[in-house]
Design a protein around this motif. Structure first.
Motif, PDB file in Angstrom:
ATOM      1  N   THR A 132      54.349  40.087  81.504  1.00 41.69           N
ATOM      2  CA  THR A 132      53.667  38.871  81.054  1.00 41.69           C
ATOM      3  C   THR A 132      53.726  38.809  79.525  1.00 41.69           C
ATOM      4  OG1 THR A 132      51.556  39.992  80.810  1.00 41.69           O
ATOM      5  CG2 THR A 132      52.030  39.046  82.966  1.00 41.69           C
ATOM      6  N   ILE A 133      53.021  37.877  78.953  1.00 42.74           N
ATOM      7  CA  ILE A 133      52.929  37.702  77.506  1.00 42.74           C
ATOM      8  C   ILE A 133      52.560  39.028  76.819  1.00 42.74           C
ATOM      9  CG2 ILE A 133      50.556  36.863  77.757  1.00 42.74           C
ATOM     10  CD1 ILE A 133      50.941  35.182  75.255  1.00 42.74           C
ATOM     11  N   LEU A 134      51.785  39.848  77.517  1.00 47.28           N
ATOM     12  CA  LEU A 134      51.373  41.138  76.944  1.00 47.28           C
ATOM     13  C   LEU A 134      52.581  42.026  76.675  1.00 47.28           C
ATOM     14  CD1 LEU A 134      48.254  42.070  79.102  1.00 47.28           C
ATOM     15  CD2 LEU A 134      48.272  41.712  76.631  1.00 47.28           C
ATOM     16  N   THR A 135      53.464  42.119  77.671  1.00 50.38           N
ATOM     17  CA  THR A 135      54.657  42.949  77.528  1.00 50.38           C
ATOM     18  C   THR A 135      55.546  42.426  76.406  1.00 50.38           C
ATOM     19  OG1 THR A 135      54.533  43.161  79.925  1.00 50.38           O
ATOM     20  CG2 THR A 135      56.502  44.031  78.853  1.00 50.38           C
ATOM     21  N   VAL A 136      55.724  41.120  76.379  1.00 45.72           N
ATOM     22  CA  VAL A 136      56.583  40.508  75.360  1.00 45.72           C
ATOM     23  C   VAL A 136      56.029  40.827  73.965  1.00 45.72           C
ATOM     24  CG1 VAL A 136      57.442  38.327  74.437  1.00 45.72           C
ATOM     25  CG2 VAL A 136      57.368  38.682  76.913  1.00 45.72           C
ATOM     26  N   ALA A 137      54.726  40.665  73.804  1.00 40.45           N
ATOM     27  CA  ALA A 137      54.109  40.945  72.510  1.00 40.45           C
ATOM     28  C   ALA A 137      54.248  42.420  72.148  1.00 40.45           C
ATOM     29  CB  ALA A 137      52.636  40.554  72.545  1.00 40.45           C
ATOM     30  N   LYS A 138      54.061  43.276  73.149  1.00 35.55           N
ATOM     31  CA  LYS A 138      54.105  44.718  72.906  1.00 35.55           C
ATOM     32  C   LYS A 138      55.509  45.164  72.490  1.00 35.55           C
ATOM     33  CE  LYS A 138      54.266  47.513  76.378  1.00 35.55           C
ATOM     34  NZ  LYS A 138      53.892  48.171  77.647  1.00 35.55           N
ATOM     35  N   ASP A 139      56.515  44.754  73.269  1.00 35.06           N
ATOM     36  CA  ASP A 139      57.894  45.156  72.977  1.00 35.06           C
ATOM     37  C   ASP A 139      58.312  44.680  71.580  1.00 35.06           C
ATOM     38  OD1 ASP A 139      57.911  46.269  75.433  1.00 35.06           O
ATOM     39  OD2 ASP A 139      59.197  44.749  76.388  1.00 35.06           O
ATOM     40  N   ALA A 140      57.970  43.408  71.293  1.00 31.67           N
ATOM     41  CA  ALA A 140      58.372  42.833  70.010  1.00 31.67           C
ATOM     42  C   ALA A 140      57.697  43.582  68.853  1.00 31.67           C
ATOM     43  CB  ALA A 140      58.005  41.355  69.976  1.00 31.67           C
ATOM     44  N   ALA A 141      56.416  43.872  69.016  1.00 32.14           N
ATOM     45  CA  ALA A 141      55.686  44.561  67.947  1.00 32.14           C
ATOM     46  C   ALA A 141      56.253  45.960  67.714  1.00 32.14           C
ATOM     47  CB  ALA A 141      54.198  44.639  68.302  1.00 32.14           C
ATOM     48  N   LYS A 142      56.619  46.608  68.793  1.00 33.99           N
ATOM     49  CA  LYS A 142      57.147  47.968  68.683  1.00 33.99           C
ATOM     50  C   LYS A 142      58.458  47.974  67.898  1.00 33.99           C
ATOM     51  CE  LYS A 142      57.929  52.133  71.405  1.00 33.99           C
ATOM     52  NZ  LYS A 142      59.223  52.424  70.746  1.00 33.99           N
ATOM     53  N   SER A 168      62.777  40.882  75.685  1.00 32.69           N
ATOM     54  CA  SER A 168      61.702  41.319  76.565  1.00 32.69           C
ATOM     55  C   SER A 168      61.366  40.235  77.591  1.00 32.69           C
ATOM     56  CB  SER A 168      60.467  41.649  75.721  1.00 32.69           C
ATOM     57  OG  SER A 168      59.395  42.000  76.551  1.00 32.69           O
ATOM     58  N   LEU A 169      61.387  38.994  77.122  1.00 31.44           N
ATOM     59  CA  LEU A 169      61.117  37.857  78.011  1.00 31.44           C
ATOM     60  C   LEU A 169      62.134  37.831  79.156  1.00 31.44           C
ATOM     61  CD1 LEU A 169      59.507  35.222  78.525  1.00 31.44           C
ATOM     62  CD2 LEU A 169      61.182  34.040  77.110  1.00 31.44           C
ATOM     63  N   GLU A 170      63.392  38.094  78.805  1.00 32.05           N
ATOM     64  CA  GLU A 170      64.438  38.114  79.833  1.00 32.05           C
ATOM     65  C   GLU A 170      64.190  39.220  80.856  1.00 32.05           C
ATOM     66  OE1 GLU A 170      66.754  35.839  80.412  1.00 32.05           O
ATOM     67  OE2 GLU A 170      65.766  34.789  78.742  1.00 32.05           O
ATOM     68  N   ARG A 171      63.514  40.266  80.429  1.00 29.97           N
ATOM     69  CA  ARG A 171      63.260  41.396  81.334  1.00 29.97           C
ATOM     70  C   ARG A 171      62.022  41.198  82.216  1.00 29.97           C
ATOM     71  NH1 ARG A 171      64.476  44.474  76.495  1.00 29.97           N
ATOM     72  NH2 ARG A 171      62.255  44.803  76.147  1.00 29.97           N
ATOM     73  N   THR A 172      61.220  40.175  81.903  1.00 33.13           N
ATOM     74  CA  THR A 172      59.962  40.017  82.668  1.00 33.13           C
ATOM     75  C   THR A 172      60.175  39.920  84.178  1.00 33.13           C
ATOM     76  OG1 THR A 172      59.898  37.632  82.181  1.00 33.13           O
ATOM     77  CG2 THR A 172      58.550  39.075  80.785  1.00 33.13           C
ATOM     78  N   PRO A 173      61.252  39.257  84.655  1.00 34.38           N
ATOM     79  CA  PRO A 173      61.422  39.194  86.116  1.00 34.38           C
ATOM     80  C   PRO A 173      61.615  40.570  86.752  1.00 34.38           C
ATOM     81  CG  PRO A 173      62.807  37.566  85.028  1.00 34.38           C
ATOM     82  CD  PRO A 173      62.269  38.453  83.954  1.00 34.38           C
ATOM     83  N   ASP A 174      62.111  41.545  85.964  1.00 33.85           N
ATOM     84  CA  ASP A 174      62.279  42.894  86.531  1.00 33.85           C
ATOM     85  C   ASP A 174      60.938  43.583  86.715  1.00 33.85           C
ATOM     86  OD1 ASP A 174      64.997  42.487  86.391  1.00 33.85           O
ATOM     87  OD2 ASP A 174      65.153  43.357  84.376  1.00 33.85           O
ATOM     88  N   LEU A 175      59.966  43.166  85.926  1.00 36.37           N
ATOM     89  CA  LEU A 175      58.661  43.822  85.982  1.00 36.37           C
ATOM     90  C   LEU A 175      57.698  43.140  86.943  1.00 36.37           C
ATOM     91  CD1 LEU A 175      58.237  44.438  82.153  1.00 36.37           C
ATOM     92  CD2 LEU A 175      58.652  46.163  83.901  1.00 36.37           C
ATOM     93  N   LEU A 176      57.869  41.847  87.088  1.00 37.27           N
ATOM     94  CA  LEU A 176      56.929  41.078  87.911  1.00 37.27           C
ATOM     95  C   LEU A 176      57.724  40.427  89.051  1.00 37.27           C
ATOM     96  CD1 LEU A 176      53.881  40.560  87.671  1.00 37.27           C
ATOM     97  CD2 LEU A 176      54.389  38.486  86.405  1.00 37.27           C
ATOM     98  N   PRO A 177      57.640  40.988  90.256  1.00 38.16           N
ATOM     99  CA  PRO A 177      58.493  40.549  91.364  1.00 38.16           C
ATOM    100  C   PRO A 177      58.403  39.048  91.643  1.00 38.16           C
ATOM    101  CG  PRO A 177      57.280  42.516  91.966  1.00 38.16           C
ATOM    102  CD  PRO A 177      56.766  42.094  90.628  1.00 38.16           C
TER     103      PRO A 177
END
Lengths: 561, 286
Positions: A132-142, A168-177
């Motif tokens: 979700t938005i959390l992952t995107v924010a986290k990956d980008a910040a890192k 990271s946004l492109e990867r979201t479908p891999d994390l959230l079925p």
């Protein structure tokens, strides 16, 4: 050229452009909403949230990153709507904490602030979901953090952050079925990417700082927001300080501008003395003003100094207000503080759409029903307003929707009063919780009892798909009805009645005693009667109660207990 | 040492044979159907009452016994029993003036005929359960002091929960107390009602559905009585089969040493309406 520092003014422009970019993409983001119910509002919610942030930025006159950031965070916090909006507000709450006191910021400051925002957002969410938005924010910040360790260019930093956010946004479908199944990326994450795009565009100078909104609907949206806010704050007609809602549109004229150079901020400050609920937007051609004033003439004269009048609209708000009061049956001439608003120990504030649903809640002792639901998530500020107006010592919030729980939690945090959120996720859960409400008990005792009783009610909803999709391997056509049992779609089809019956068959078992049917505005009495008859034939020991809820979007809301 | 005699009123809903067996004197309240007046349980039985209620145009009214009725009763007891000590236990003073009448009577008689009047703060067999326990002791020869000590224990240990079919009767007769909070609801709610420490009606819990209500009630008795030996009384207003099945459930869950199934009489019936079931429980002495 290496740029090592972001100054206050530039920072403010970044925020404004981030908001603009989000705003122009909000419809696209809405469409990414994966759950195929008429919900698609992530973009709208994030847009309204950030609009509230930008409003505060505009009111901040200091050329100081820390101060601007703090204003932005405050605006986001109050305007937060929907889960993505609340998370966005938390991201920038952390950001602003991190840059507190800094007049300008370096690449290191920026990356640290983004990082701290992520930390704050994760803390605020009870069960963080990856993808979700959390992952995107986290990956980008890192990525940003790694980069800024050996590079001081802020433009390049922002570019790296944006690039990683996109990846990271492109990867979201891999994390959230659920995203993969429908074949989309996460909508909240997409929203964050568009904000970062706006930031970078300003840093690179690709966009000139325009605080301009070109499209009319946007101004309308802002006006609506202003009215929505001010309508709630006025209880009696006599309390209206500025009586005329005034909207002026002016076409800029060069001759006049030569004499009278236009500065948007200057003009805004000038008008601010006349009234409240002020909105000023301008582009190269047009200037639009919305303000509540006592003397509309002054505003028109001032505006006319920059060009010719295109459109003027003046409405007498006292008249309107009196009419509303008359319709409600109270006395307009002597508005008294209403009896129901005397100081009480407890107030329960809930959320619902549909007059019938509001009546059901009020009959159970709810004080305020904020209009909203799946497609209209109330903001933190809506809750805060309702809390402030409740005139009670202890307040219980029942959000009745999983997308509204966070805004309610945030309001409880912000408020100085004793506020507890009982996180009801559906209308039937909210109604059940009210049965356990006992004004003679403490806030904690009530919360315990209400949380407990919610577990005993099963919720079913019949609604329709907004577009073709497939979920849990079931193909669903646009316009088809769906029976949703808790979170799962258990029946689909073109006949609303059949879908409802199949759903009920799933919900009712030997333990079931009462089925409550809350009929939507799109269903007739004979249709609900037919369902009652069906249940009586199938389960003669189950008692059935039908109420007219008048809710939109949901043909039936069902509860079994 | 003188013997102890126990007096109560008709709202204690003590079955007739139990009254006889334990020598309990019962002073009747009155029920008025329009111009017609009946004495509770004397010339109007429960069954006759609910039949009349079904056919009546309006809900009947009730009235407390006069002080004179109590005075007469106390005098008769005193004269017939060689100067006994009298303990007179009555319907909650928050619900009726019965206690007041009895008290006035006792004051009028003064020291000549000593009567201790007790406000049970309860209604129906929740009064009965206290009266029956004390009358059992009195019949076995207990002193007035012992009996009054036991009364205090029983006032402490007795719980009553009741469920009404509709709140209409409680509301119309002004006995709804704090349960009025449940009235505005559009949803059909089956509140579990109880009496406060002061003897007023209050909604112990709001639930939907009878099964759930019974389940919650048993849960609450479990909390309060656990493995104690208990005396259970179930009084009902034309709901005998439900009352019986509930008694079976109580026996399944608890160590029931004494059980009484009884009718809710005309006066209480006027205030709660047909379909009402009340469960009264108290701790027995080991």
């Amino acid at each position: 050229m290496t740029v090592n520092i972001i100054e206050g003014e530039k920072f403010a422009q970044m925020l404004v452009e981030g908001a603009n970019n989000l705003s122009s993409n909000s419809k696209k983001i809405d469409a990414l909403n994966v759950f195929p119910v008429p919900d698609g509002d992530t973009g709208t919610n994030m847009n309204l949230t950030i609009t509230s942030g930008v409003k505060e930025v505009r009111a901040q006159t200091k050329n100081h990153v820390g101060a601007i950031s703090s204003s932005f965070a405050k605006g986001l916090l109050m305007g937060a709507r929907g889960n993505s909006g609340v998370i966005l507000s938390q991201l920038f709450r952390g950001f602003s904490k991190s840059v507190e006191g800094k007049e300008t910021i370096t690449a290191k400051d920026l990356s640290k602030a983004l990082d701290y925002g992520v930390e704050m957002a994760y803390k605020a969410v009870m069960k963080p979901v990856e993808g979700t938005i959390l992952t995107v924010a986290k990956d980008a910040a890192k990525k940003g953090n790694d980069f800024s360790k050996h590079n001081e260019d802020v433009n390049e930093l922002m570019a790296v952050v944006l690039e990683e956010a996109k990846a990271s946004l492109e990867r979201t479908p891999d994390l959230l079925p659920v995203l993969k199944e429908v074949g989309v990326v996460d909508s909240g994450g997409q929203g964050l990417v568009t904000i970062y795009e706006g930031f970078l565009a300003i840093l690179r100078g690709e966009k000139v700082a325009d605080s301009v909104q070109q499209d009319e609907p946007h101004m309308d949206e802002l006006v609506k927001l202003e009215h929505h806010q001010s309508a709630q704050s006025h209880l009696a007609t006599e309390d209206i300080e500025f009586g005329y809602c005034t909207e002026v549109m002016v076409k800029f004229e060069e001759e006049k501008m030569a004499e009278n150079p236009f500065s948007e901020d200057g003009f805004r400050q000038q008008l601010d003395q006349y009234g409240d609920s002020l909105l000023v937007v301008a582009d190269e051609e047009l200037l639009k003003i919305h303000i509540h004033v006592e003397y509309p003439g002054n505003v028109i004269s001032e505006a006319q100094k920059f060009g010719s009048l295109v459109n003027v609209k003046i409405e007498n708000m006292r008249e309107q207000h009196t009419t509303i009061l008359n319709e409600k049956g109270s006395e307009p001439t002597a508005p008294k503080p209403s009896k129901s608003n005397k100081k009480t120990e407890y107030a329960v504030i809930t959320v619902g759409l549909g007059t019938g649903i509001a009546d059901l809640f009020k009959g159970l002792g709810v004080k305020t029903v904020i209009e909203g639901g799946q497609t209209m998530n109330p903001s933190t500020e809506d809750f805060v307003k309702a809390i402030d107006e409740s005139n009670a010592n202890k307040i219980i919030l029942l959000p009745n929707n999983s997308n509204i729980v966070m805004a309610a939690n945030q309001a409880a945090d912000v408020s100085d009063l004793d506020v507890i959120v009982v996180p009801s996720k559906t209308v039937p859960q909210g109604l059940a919780a009210m049965l356990a409400f006992n004004p003679e008990q403490s806030l904690d005792e009530n919360a315990d009892g209400m949380n407990e009783i919610m577990k005993e009610v099963k919720t079913g909803e019949v609604t329709y798909a907004v577009r073709d999709t497939s979920l849990n391997g079931v193909a669903i056509k646009k316009g088809d009805f769906m029976g949703i049992y808790e979170k799962n779609i258990v029946s689909t089809g073109s006949s609303v009645q059949e879908v409802a019956k199949e759903l009920i068959a799933e919900m009712v078992d030997d333990e079931s005693e009462i089925l409550t049917i809350i009929r939507g505005e799109d269903r007739t009495e004979s249709e609900s009667d037919e369902i009652v008859q069906y249940i009586e034939e199938q389960h003669d020991d189950v008692e059935v109660e039908v109420h007219l809820g008048n809710q939109p979007l949901y043909s039936y809301i069902l509860s079994v207990e | 040492m003188s013997i102890v005699k126990i007096v109560t009123d008709s709202t204690a809903d003590i079955p007739f044979d139990l009254q006889q067996e334990l020598d309990i004197s019962v002073v009747p309240l009155k029920v008025h159907f329009g111009e017609e007046t009946f004495e509770d349980g004397v010339n109007l039985t429960s069954n006759e009452f609910y039949e009349k209620l079904g056919g009546a145009d309006s809900i009947p009214t009730t009235s407390q016994p006069t002080p004179h009725q109590f005075e007469t009763e106390y005098r008769q007891l005193f004269e017939a029993n060689d100067s006994p000590d009298i303990i007179s236990i009555h319907l909650s003073s928050k619900l009726s003036g019965t206690f007041q009448s009895a008290y006035i009577a006792s004051q009028t008689l003064g020291d000549d005929i000593p009567v201790t009047v007790v406000d049970s703060k309860r209604a129906s067999y929740a009064i009965g359960i206290i009266v029956v326990e004390v009358a059992t002791m009195a019949k076995a020869g207990a002193t007035k002091e012992d009996c009054l000590k036991r009364v205090d224990e029983l006032l402490e240990d007795t719980t009553v929960f009741f469920m009404v079919d509709t709140l209409e009767y409680l509301e119309k007769n002004g006995r709804i107390g704090k349960a009025s909070a449940v009235l505005g609801s559009l949803l059909k709610i089956k509140p579990i009602l109880s009496l406060t420490e002061e003897g007023e009606v209050f909604p112990f819990e709001k639930v939907r559905g009878q099964k759930k209500a019974i389940h919650r009630m048993i849960q609450e008795f479990e909390n309060r009585y656990g493995k104690d030996d208990i005396h259970v009384g179930i009084s009902h207003a034309k709901a005998e089969s439900e009352a019986k099945s509930l008694m079976t459930q109580m026996n399944d869950h608890f160590t029931v040493k004494k059980e009484v199934l009884t009718n809710i009489g005309p006066v209480i019936g006027t205030h709660v309406g047909p379909g009402t079931i009340a469960v009264s429980v108290t701790k027995m002495r080991k």
